[in-house]
Write an enzyme that holds these catalytic residues in place. Sequence first.
Site, PDB file in Angstrom:
ATOM      1  N   SER A  12      41.341  36.866  42.434  1.00 38.63           N
ATOM      2  CA  SER A  12      41.761  36.674  43.833  1.00 38.63           C
ATOM      3  C   SER A  12      41.720  38.004  44.573  1.00 38.63           C
ATOM      4  CB  SER A  12      43.175  36.057  43.859  1.00 38.63           C
ATOM      5  OG  SER A  12      43.495  35.602  45.151  1.00 38.63           O
ATOM      6  N   ASN A  13      42.455  38.128  45.663  1.00 41.98           N
ATOM      7  CA  ASN A  13      42.501  39.385  46.421  1.00 41.98           C
ATOM      8  C   ASN A  13      43.876  39.544  47.056  1.00 41.98           C
ATOM      9  OD1 ASN A  13      42.452  38.145  49.166  1.00 41.98           O
ATOM     10  ND2 ASN A  13      40.513  37.359  48.393  1.00 41.98           N
TER      11      ASN A  13
END
Length: 211
Positions: free
Chosen positions: A21-22
């Site tokens: 993810s981020n």
Amino acid sequence: MKILVTAGPTREHLDPVRFLSNRSTGRMGFAAAAAAAERGHEVTLVTGPVALDTPAGVRRVDVVNAREMLEATRRGLAGNEALVMAAAVADWRPKVCEAVKVKKSAMLPVIEIEPNPDILKTLLPLKGERVFVGFAAETGDPAAEARRKLYEKGLDLIVANDVSLPDAGFAVETNRVTLFGRDAEPVTLPLLSKLEVGRALIAWIEGKAKR
Ligand code: PMT
């Protein structure tokens, strides 16, 4: 107007408990949705996993990964006149997502990945008269990359934020943005709260819709 906004990160699972993810918290997209609702627009917010309350008067659709975000945005597009893509869509996903948690001892040292669809590019053929606004998360001088994305993704406006600054971009309450339109000089806004950036962006969309 009817406005569709996306927010937050996407999660690309390797198994039920692990994902790529981020750092997106969803604040920028939620602020844009709140700013649009405040102006009396009908707002649908498609969001990845975030820990934020839904702004008053906004219809929320929760998704997890990029393919789900693409489908929810595609479905929402039909009834909406503008799309604001503030989500930080993961560009890549693991090739395989296991149905059960992978044992540490069975984990391979290399994760094979494959590209996710680009949501804006995929939906471009459906754009018609709709206003499309993207965000560009850049480090350093954002102008060249923002302009490239503006044209490559067929956008009317791209909001460039320098995500290397401590008071802009991911996971903060404020943002520093430059608006790149197609037929106008770029406009750099001062340090603003994300709600104020959202208001500026909604005002731009309202102006564009009138033209
Ligand atoms: O959520 P916050 O913590 O408040 O942080 C805000 C933010 C930094 C996430 C936000 O301001 C922002 O910059 N969002 C866009 C992040 C991003 O993915 O930028 P990009 O330059 O990689 O992508 C350009 C545009 O294409 C974006 O509108 C993005 O939504 C879109 N995109 C990207 C990848 C993909 N597979 N499909 C897309 O449609």
